[in-house]
Design a protein around this motif. Sequence first.
Motif, short mmCIF file in Angstrom:
data_model
loop_
_atom_site.label_atom_id
_atom_site.label_comp_id
_atom_site.label_asym_id
_atom_site.label_seq_id
_atom_site.Cartn_x
_atom_site.Cartn_y
_atom_site.Cartn_z
N THR A 281 22.08 49.56 5.35
CA THR A 281 23.33 48.83 5.14
C THR A 281 23.27 48.08 3.81
OG1 THR A 281 23.41 48.47 7.53
CG2 THR A 281 24.92 47.15 6.17
N PRO A 282 24.33 48.11 2.99
CA PRO A 282 24.31 47.35 1.73
C PRO A 282 24.00 45.88 1.97
CG PRO A 282 26.19 48.83 1.78
CD PRO A 282 25.57 48.89 3.15
N LEU A 283 23.35 45.26 1.00
CA LEU A 283 22.96 43.86 1.12
C LEU A 283 24.15 42.97 1.44
CD1 LEU A 283 20.54 43.42 -1.92
CD2 LEU A 283 19.94 43.25 0.50
N GLN A 284 23.97 42.06 2.39
CA GLN A 284 25.01 41.11 2.74
C GLN A 284 24.78 39.77 2.04
OE1 GLN A 284 23.11 42.70 5.43
NE2 GLN A 284 24.53 43.02 7.12
N ALA A 285 25.81 38.93 2.04
CA ALA A 285 25.76 37.66 1.32
C ALA A 285 24.88 36.62 2.00
CB ALA A 285 27.18 37.11 1.14
N ASP A 286 24.79 36.65 3.33
CA ASP A 286 24.05 35.64 4.08
C ASP A 286 23.12 36.31 5.07
OD1 ASP A 286 25.38 32.82 3.44
OD2 ASP A 286 26.99 34.29 3.58
N GLY A 287 21.96 35.69 5.28
CA GLY A 287 21.03 36.29 6.21
C GLY A 287 20.13 35.27 6.88
N HIS A 288 19.61 35.65 8.04
CA HIS A 288 18.62 34.85 8.76
C HIS A 288 17.51 35.80 9.22
CE1 HIS A 288 21.37 31.44 8.90
NE2 HIS A 288 22.30 32.23 9.41
#
Length: 468
Positions: free
Chosen positions: A124-131
């Motif tokens: 999946t393309p990189l998302q703006a926020d992550g945990h």
Amino acid sequence: MSKQTDAQKAAGKQTPGKQPAGGKAGRPAGTKAVGKQRDGRQEAGPAGPAAPADGAAPSLELSRRRLLGTVGAAGAAGLVVGGAGGAIGVAAATGDAPDALTTIGSTEVAFRKDGTRQQAGITTPLQADGHLLAFDLAPGAGRKEAAALLRRWSRTAEELMAGRAPDADTGVALDAGPSSLTVTFGLGHSFFDRTGLAARRPVQLDPLPDFSADALDPKRSDGDLWIQIGADDALVAFHALRALQKDAAGAARLRWQMNGFNRTPGATAHPMTARNLMGQIDGTNNPKPSDATFDERIFVGRDAAQEWMRGGSYAVVRRIRMLLDDWEKRSRGEQERVIGRRKDTGAPLTGGTETTPMNLDATGADGLPVIPANAHARIAAPASNQGAAMLRRPFSYHDGFRDDGAPDAGLLFVCWQADPLRAFTQIQRKLDRGDALSPFLRHEASGLYAVPPAPEAGAYVAQPLLEG
């Protein structure tokens, strides 16, 4: 797509036609969105089309998800055309809107993908926020409790990724669409001891070796169970974090959690490789799904000894603090020689564009290599590691400032491979022996996890392991 969301059915509006596998411009299968996409992500475009020649006002019929992704429930009530709000209003209201930032919330990634067994959150393309977070099974919990927990987590993740609220929802993301949410589950080395399944533990989960740059905090490393959450909206990401944490109550205890971020989709004029906190374009040499050897490098093959892992992958997770004060004292030229690439374009020092292959044999007028022998890009390149490659999918992080005033910031490094020993470990050993970037980095936490394939319909993650 022929499938409609409940909101779209209520509005009598059909979603756009189904894209071919992989998306129109490289978007992974299983990702849905309103409007045009580039590389699977919604991107910013022109402000909006001109008003119709006949003077008619554009249609304001919007689906719930499109409406929520555009201005939020409250803003939609006051939607205007004209002034600063006009560009957003017109783009959202017309059926053939250009690539609009405001459609980010509508993008959905499938929990169970058609045509592929991999879990979401890998390609999946990189998302703006992550945990990133890890849990240990509660004292006394074993195989039965682990199975029940993974069943709950799988159900919750599927609901959240579809933009639906789970039972007893907190309401944190009530107004948002799916926002490219992905939830990915992994199993640590200790999970197999806790569940009595040590005989079925893959050899690829053997502990990583020690590296000279390691200063690892055991409290922020390893864990029985690992979760990666990514989304293009911070509240959607937090909502998933909170829901999964609540699901774990009584069965598992949080061991550690780390929060990260990337550039928001649409923040650049065109899709481009992300930059890290050093300002460097990071991930240029990533293997691509179109590569002939991509699957064999990243995903476990059909001949794997552990059948339950076939189609899965292995994730190495490292918290890498960047010594930004030291780095930022170096001139741009010094920084570029450390990396082996230009800072502005990401092109190799031997010339061309970001995607131009490095000429590792090129020498300058002084007879020395144009790309220094200890440059990070040279040492990490597949050509320098018998073809070894891993799929990098990191988040940046900033956890405030240390006692000396230096930023506690860097990279939540996540990489994917079919065999960590032949990918991450091989490359890291070489970097450990002479990478010019190493003096500016501190590896402070580490983990290695087996990430099973996505479950089949009605099943949960790792069910073949736990019930086989």
